[in-house]
Design a protein around this motif. Structure first.
Motif, short mmCIF file in Angstrom:
data_model
loop_
_atom_site.label_atom_id
_atom_site.label_comp_id
_atom_site.label_asym_id
_atom_site.label_seq_id
_atom_site.Cartn_x
_atom_site.Cartn_y
_atom_site.Cartn_z
N ILE A 58 0.80 -1.23 -0.04
CA ILE A 58 -0.02 0.09 -0.16
C ILE A 58 0.71 1.16 0.18
CG2 ILE A 58 -2.21 -0.90 0.85
CD1 ILE A 58 -1.22 0.22 3.61
N GLY B 296 7.23 4.84 11.11
CA GLY B 296 8.33 5.68 11.72
C GLY B 296 9.25 5.22 12.73
N ASP C 165 4.95 1.30 22.93
CA ASP C 165 3.50 2.07 22.29
C ASP C 165 2.48 1.81 23.31
OD1 ASP C 165 2.78 2.40 18.99
OD2 ASP C 165 1.30 1.97 20.36
N ARG D 72 -7.27 -3.78 2.41
CA ARG D 72 -6.09 -3.10 1.58
C ARG D 72 -4.80 -3.78 2.07
NH1 ARG D 72 -4.30 1.59 0.31
NH2 ARG D 72 -4.89 2.86 2.13
N GLU E 113 0.04 6.60 28.25
CA GLU E 113 0.30 7.41 26.97
C GLU E 113 1.13 8.80 27.39
OE1 GLU E 113 -2.87 8.95 24.71
OE2 GLU E 113 -4.11 7.21 24.91
N TRP F 104 -3.01 11.93 15.46
CA TRP F 104 -4.37 11.10 15.84
C TRP F 104 -5.40 11.99 16.22
CZ3 TRP F 104 -5.29 5.88 15.64
CH2 TRP F 104 -4.11 4.99 15.14
N ASP G 205 4.56 11.13 11.11
CA ASP G 205 3.28 11.97 11.13
C ASP G 205 3.45 13.24 12.11
OD1 ASP G 205 2.41 10.54 8.90
OD2 ASP G 205 0.57 9.87 9.74
N ILE H 260 3.33 6.34 4.61
CA ILE H 260 4.20 5.36 5.58
C ILE H 260 5.92 5.35 5.07
CG2 ILE H 260 4.85 2.92 5.65
CD1 ILE H 260 1.78 2.30 4.64
C1 LIG Z 1 -7.42 5.50 6.59
C2 LIG Z 1 -5.86 5.81 6.24
C3 LIG Z 1 -5.19 5.03 5.20
C4 LIG Z 1 -3.96 5.33 4.82
N1 LIG Z 1 -3.53 4.65 3.63
C5 LIG Z 1 -2.21 4.98 3.30
C6 LIG Z 1 -1.44 4.09 2.38
O1 LIG Z 1 -2.27 3.66 1.57
N2 LIG Z 1 -0.36 4.32 2.06
C7 LIG Z 1 0.46 4.97 2.95
O2 LIG Z 1 1.83 5.18 2.77
N3 LIG Z 1 0.10 5.80 3.76
C8 LIG Z 1 -1.30 5.53 4.28
N4 LIG Z 1 -1.74 6.28 5.36
C9 LIG Z 1 -0.71 7.13 6.11
C10 LIG Z 1 0.17 6.34 6.86
O3 LIG Z 1 -0.57 5.32 7.58
C11 LIG Z 1 0.71 7.12 8.01
O4 LIG Z 1 1.29 8.17 7.51
C12 LIG Z 1 1.88 6.39 8.86
O5 LIG Z 1 1.11 5.37 9.44
C13 LIG Z 1 2.29 7.33 9.71
O6 LIG Z 1 3.41 6.66 10.47
P1 LIG Z 1 3.69 7.09 11.99
O7 LIG Z 1 4.80 6.13 12.55
O8 LIG Z 1 4.19 8.32 11.85
O9 LIG Z 1 2.46 7.17 12.80
P2 LIG Z 1 1.43 6.04 13.36
O10 LIG Z 1 1.03 4.89 12.16
O11 LIG Z 1 0.31 6.96 13.57
O12 LIG Z 1 1.85 5.27 14.57
C14 LIG Z 1 2.17 5.90 15.61
C15 LIG Z 1 2.03 5.17 16.91
O13 LIG Z 1 2.40 5.73 18.26
C16 LIG Z 1 1.47 5.21 18.98
N5 LIG Z 1 1.15 6.24 20.08
C17 LIG Z 1 0.75 7.66 19.60
N6 LIG Z 1 0.61 8.37 20.91
C18 LIG Z 1 1.43 7.72 21.73
C19 LIG Z 1 1.70 7.90 23.19
N7 LIG Z 1 1.47 8.97 23.68
N8 LIG Z 1 2.43 7.07 23.93
C20 LIG Z 1 2.93 5.61 23.10
N9 LIG Z 1 2.48 5.32 21.62
C21 LIG Z 1 1.67 6.61 21.29
C22 LIG Z 1 0.34 4.70 18.38
O14 LIG Z 1 -0.52 3.67 19.09
C23 LIG Z 1 1.11 4.21 17.27
O15 LIG Z 1 1.18 2.87 17.11
C24 LIG Z 1 -3.02 6.31 5.57
C25 LIG Z 1 -3.56 6.80 6.77
C26 LIG Z 1 -4.86 6.61 6.95
C27 LIG Z 1 -5.42 7.32 8.37
#
Ligand SMILES: Cc1cc2nc3c(=O)[nH]c(=O)nc-3n(C[C@H](O)[C@H](O)[C@H](O)COP(=O)(O)OP(=O)(O)OC[C@H]3O[C@@H](n4cnc5c(N)ncnc54)[C@H](O)[C@@H]3O)c2cc1C
Ligand code: SF4
Ligand code: SF4
Ligand code: SF4
Length: 1001
Positions: free
Chosen positions: A488, A546, A565, A582, A608, A629, A809, A817
């Motif tokens: 994806i 990330g 997490d 997906r 958290e 979020w 993010d 991703i």
């Molecule tokens: C519906 C949807 C569809 C998407 N489809 C795609 C796609 O097809 N392709 C693509 O590339 N991107 C897609 N994205 C975007 C992508 O999923 C995100 O950009 C990506 O997951 C960001 O990664 P991250 O590690 O920054 O954050 P996240 O995936 O948000 O992970 C953050 C983590 O931190 C944890 N966390 C948060 N706050 C705390 C806290 N205070 N203490 C401890 N843990 C905490 C959360 O539980 C989570 O596990 C989509 C997003 C959405 C919403």
């Protein structure tokens, strides 16, 4: 732009063929020979292919005609001449913009008419020589067709009359005698071309003519000129006609239905140019006249369509369209006109013909078919070889009428044909932000488009060779989530792929998935955690893409990492929000296994709250990767509180395994990828009958990936465009209808409220507007924020707190991703460097076979989701040379350099052959223009002084004396062998050029 003297061109051809196995850059395995024994017949002569360059940039100079002949052109439509010529003809530069559908602002020769005449006669001779010498045919199997415009008085002028007469019989002209003489005295250059072949060259260069209309040619004038050409000049005549004959409404509707709604038409032409009914009557009269004279007459469909210049594509106010958007119009006009004549109308076709449709056009009985745009694109003239080969068994001799049913069918299919619809090319320019360098410029743009700079051509080639484990090992060097991204990823790489300028991007993401499916399990089973190489420790908060990337890259290089997490499972949004249809769980689990196997420690279900000071007591580095979020909000006049947040809905949908209660009718507000996931999930929920995506603009402007929109449509989701939600009330969503207004800064036509309200059934309204970063949590940690509420960071993504980083993010709001992983790479690099450790993101070099890569040039093909797809990858970092491919005048070449550079091929620009059309600048992947930015060879002092290009002028070839404009713009005299006068690089290039390409001077 300067014509090359015939004597020089003859030697050039012989020498280049010997030295490089090419002629004007056309590789010898692309030389076309018709082996089918079939042919078409035009005006009583046999042609081995129905194809040729349309009068235009590809038939202006001798070398252009040679290049098009070598690759399979046999009906050569010479560039138009008119009374106004040379410097008197104002052609703004650049004059061609062929990024997608093509535009130009040049429509007749830029040479003086007598010079153009000489170019055509020189080409006439050369084609006869090459036909024999390369054994492409025993007898002449090609034809020249002249093109003139635009008024009778001009056509009768002594200059144009001399041109026409010369073309009808060139034997008494100066250039004819010169060509004869040069060939006679250079017979030693040839093996198969014999002196007796000289006398067989017919002095009748053109028995036929095409009349150019438009550009101020009044309708009544067309008939007068045509009669003159038939009666006075006894020439078989084609008359160019334009899509304006179809009427503005038809053209506008066709464009709008195909995604070309941004093309701005000029109503004036539809009113004042020839009208359909008048055109039919005129053709009937002309046909009768031609019959009496025993001459052939037909139409050329179409010449072009004028459009207003509103987005600065080219200088001026009006430009002329060609290419894939012209096809549905040209073919519709062909069908409409042919019906009027019950199929008895000879049509010379032009307008978006290319490899994919040429066989179908030819099958209708239309012939010949001329092209311009397809051969201005990457692959250039070499595209013709594939086209000629495709149709050679279809050739059926003389014109025998049009098959009206086939043509009608083609005309109905054309607007639906994916190769002609706008959405096939999902991007505008493919250009990167990197400046075009003087040397070593070849690049695989996909690797730059990819935020983690995956080694794409290499892993694609390995997958093609079924070396899955090697491919997988290379992928995971930069990618911590290969399974997830193989499924994806939003594949930004594919929006930079060179193949977009052929047909469609290489299916890079699918190639990754093939490697994952075949190799990941084995690879992961063999992973052993690396022993720790430092006492330093890092903690990563957040186990999303990330955080996990940061952790993997750190641990893999010997630094201890713990990931914490709040949730009980890793992968954040991917695990908890993106629907299983997906991203299957097995792909997520596999990626997690890899991270775990490397020895990353995990703590799930943690509190958290984040206390940096506390964390710093145990860890040297803290990385916050907590995503974005905080729910985004949509303010409505009434009922905002009744709307469901898309992320909350999707989370619930995953937990409940799809068993959610939404009622019968669901509306989803938004046009992005989240809206598509939401609508598709809702469509699958029990009891749901309709799901409607509501969007303020048109579907074409939705930010969601086209693939995702298509997937939603396939699932049965409905789209209501141009609706702005106003309120939610009593199970209804009330929206205001919008209309498209003026273009805004983004070039999109902005929606304007109409005041008209529409009510949609909506048991549930789900709002998919972007989520936000929880800035209060960051502030509470002592992290400074910028004006947008994002953390302030340095280039290593370190915040104002030393050794505290952000990734994903949380850094910039909802993204992707792969961008989150790219942040992980940046953070890991910095932490590793601070800890005295090396990062293992090293590059693998795969040597590619040059001949195989050159053979791929000019070959169009649809993508295929298997290992075979690797054949479509052009390994652009090994051989780019798009500037060489696309130059109609052959003014860019590559030379071989043995050492002193990273790459063995360097680009040289030949100033004398360039008319600054700008085409190479459109296709070069870098920010720059090869015709201005590459090492330039000048043919005379005036041109050297008139330019700012870095390069050289040969003052005395024998003595090796040059005048050089160096990298810093200084002009110096240099003699080959001298030290410390010019840079090592320029020295190598000059010596290689003089040694190997001296015939080009
Ligand atoms: C519906 C949807 C569809 C998407 N489809 C795609 C796609 O097809 N392709 C693509 O590339 N991107 C897609 N994205 C975007 C992508 O999923 C995100 O950009 C990506 O997951 C960001 O990664 P991250 O590690 O920054 O954050 P996240 O995936 O948000 O992970 C953050 C983590 O931190 C944890 N966390 C948060 N706050 C705390 C806290 N205070 N203490 C401890 N843990 C905490 C959360 O539980 C989570 O596990 C989509 C997003 C959405 C919403
Ligand atoms: S053709 Fe291959 S190397 Fe070139 S951009 Fe596309 S995937 Fe990358
Ligand atoms: S070098 Fe570039 S600008 Fe010059 S003629 Fe060729 S494509 Fe046009
Ligand atoms: S198009 Fe030409 S100048 Fe541009 S990167 Fe490719 S080889 Fe270099």
């Amino acid at each position: 732009m300067r014509p090359i003297p015939f004597g020089k061109i003859v030697v050039w051809i012989a020498e280049e063929l010997k030295e490089k196995g090419s002629i004007f850059g056309i590789h010898k395995n692309k030389f076309y020979r018709n082996n089918s024994g079939k042919y078409i017949e035009m005006f009583g002569e046999k042609l081995a292919s129905p194809i040729g360059p349309a009068a235009g940039p590809n038939s202006q100079l001798t070398q252009n005609i040679v290049a098009s002949y070598l690759t399979g052109s046999r009906f050569i439509e010479l560039k138009t001449v008119q009374k106004l010529d040379g410097e008197d003809l104002p052609v703004s530069k650049p004059c061609i913009h062929a990024q997608d559908e093509c535009y130009n602002v040049e429509w007749s020769t830029e040479l003086r008419v007598p010079e153009a005449f000489d170019e055509y006669v020189k080409a006439w001779f050369l084609l006869h020589v090459l036909m024999k010498e390369l054994q492409l045919s025993n007898e002449r199997d090609f034809m020249f067709n002249m093109s003139v415009g635009y008024d009778l008085e001009g056509i009768k002028s002594p200059k144009i009359d001399a041109y026409i007469e010369g073309m009808r019989n060139a034997s008494t002209t100066g250039i004819w005698k010169e060509c004869m003489e040069v060939l006679r005295t250079n017979m030693d250059l040839f093996t198969h071309f014999k002196v007796e072949d000289l006398s067989k060259i017919s002095p009748v260069v053109c028995p036929s003519i095409t009349l150019s209309t438009l550009h101020g040619c009044p309708p009544q004038e067309i008939e007068r000129i045509s009669n003159y050409l038939l009666k006075e000049k006894h020439l078989h005549t084609f008359i160019k006609m334009n899509p304006t004959l179809l009427g503005e409404k038809f053209v506008r509707d066709t464009f709008d239905s195909m995604g070309y709604d941004y093309i701005t038409l000029n109503g004036h032409h539809f009113l004042h140019d020839l009208q359909f009914g008048d055109g039919v009557e005129m053709l009937k009269r002309l046909k009768a006249n031609a019959k009496e004279l025993n001459l052939e007459i037909g139409v050329k469909l179409t010449n072009t369509l004028p459009a207003k210049i509103v987005n600065g594509e080219l200088p001026g106010e009006e430009m002329y369209m060609s290419g894939r958007s012209l096809y549905p119009l040209s073919i519709a006009l062909a069908s409409k006109l042919a019906k009027e004549f019950n199929g008895d109308l000879q049509i010379s076709y032009s307008g978006g013909a290319d490899f994919f449709n040429i066989d179908r056009i030819l099958a209708t009985g239309i012939q010949p078919i001329t092209v311009a745009t397809t051969i201005l694109k990457v692959g250039g003239y070499e595209r013709l070889t594939q086209m000629a080969q495709k149709v050679e068994t279809q050739l059926k001799g003389a014109f025998a009428g049009i098959n009206l049913d086939l043509l009608d069918k083609l005309s109905k299919e054309a607007p639906l044909d994916k190769h002609h619809r706008k959405e096939l090319r999902p991007v505008g320019s493919r250009k990167l932000t990197s400046k075009l360098s003087l040397y070593d410029c070849a690049i695989a743009p996909c690797t730059i488009g990819c935020p983690i700079n995956q080694q794409i051509p290499e892993y694609v080639a390995l997958v093609g060779d079924k070396k899955y484990e090697e491919a997988f090992a290379l992928i995971v060097k930069d990618n911590a989530s290969p399974g997830i991204t193989g499924t994806i990823c939003d594949h930004q790489c594919q929006y930079k792929c060179t193949r977009l300028d052929y047909d469609e991007s290489v299916l890079i993401r699918d190639m990754k998935k093939i490697a994952v499916v075949n190799a990941a399990d084995n690879y992961i089973a063999q992973i052993k955690p690396l022993e720790l190489k430092t006492s330093k420790k890092a903690v990563v908060i957040g186990a999303g893409p990330g955080g996990l990337a940061t952790a993997l890259f750190l641990r893999r290089n010997g630094l201890e990492v713990t990931v914490r997490d709040r949730s009980l499972k890793p992968y954040g949004i991917v695990e908890h929000v993106i629907p299983e249809f997906r991203i299957p769980a097995e792909m997520i689990n596999r990626d997690f296994e890899m991270v775990k196997s490397h020895g990353v420690k995990f703590e799930f279900g943690v509190n958290e709250s984040i206390n940096i000071d506390e964390l710093k007591k145990t860890y040297d580095y803290v990385v916050l990767a907590i995503g974005a979020w905080k729910p985004g909000k949509l303010e409505l006049a009434e009922g905002s509180d009744k709307a469901v947040n898309a992320i909350a809905f999707l989370q619930d949908y995953k937990v409940q395994k799809g068993n959610v209660k939404l009622g019968k009718h669901v509306c989803v507000i938004g046009g992005g990828d989240i809206a598509m996931d939401t609508s598709r999930a809702a469509k699958r929920a029990p009891g749901v009958e309709t799901v409607t995506v509501v969007y303020r603009r048109t579907k074409n402007y939705m930010p969601a990936d086209h693939e995702e929109i298509e997937a939603a449509a396939k699932d049965g989701v409905k789209f209501r465009e141009l609706l702005a939600p106003a309120s939610i009330k009593d199970g209804k969503l009330i929206c205001e209808e919008m209309a498209l207004g003026e273009k805004d800064k983004s070039g999109r036509r902005s929606p304007v409220a109409t005041g008209k309200m529409v009510t949609l059934e909506a048991d549930t309204v789900i709002v998919a507007v972007g989520e936000q970063v929880d800035s209060s949590l960051l502030t509470a940690c002592g992290i400074e924020l910028d004006a947008k509420g994002f953390p302030k960071v340095n280039s290593a993504l370190e915040t104002n707190l030393t050794n505290v980083y952000v990734a994903g993010d949380v850094k910039r709001g909802p993204a992707t991703i792969v961008k989150a992983m790219a942040d992980g790479k940046v953070v890991a690099r910095d932490i590793l460097a601070k800890s005295g450790l090396n990062a293992d993101f090293e590059k693998k070099v795969l040597s590619m076979d040059e001949e195989t890569l050159y053979n791929k040039k000019g070959i169009l093909s649809d993508p295929i989701c298997s290992e075979k797809e690797s054949e479509r990858c052009l390994s652009c970092n090994s051989i780019c040379e798009l500037c060489v491919d696309v130059c109609p005048n052959r003014a860019n070449i590559y030379i071989d350099v043995e050492n002193g550079f990273n790459l063995s091929h360097q680009i040289i620009h030949l100033d004398g052959m360039c008319n600054e059309c700008g085409n190479c600048g459109i296709f070069c992947p870098h920010d720059g223009n090869p015709y201005k930015d590459k090492v330039t060879v000048f043919w005379n002092e005036a041109d050297f002084l008139d330019s700012e290009n870095k390069g050289f002028l040969v003052l005395n070839k024998e003595k090796g004396e040059m005048r050089v404009r160096t990298e810093d713009g200084k002009i110096v005299n240099y003699t080959i062998g001298e030290e410390n006068v010019i840079s090592k690089e320029l020295k190598i290039i000059i010596e290689a050029f003089i040694g190997k390409c001296g015939y080009m001077i």
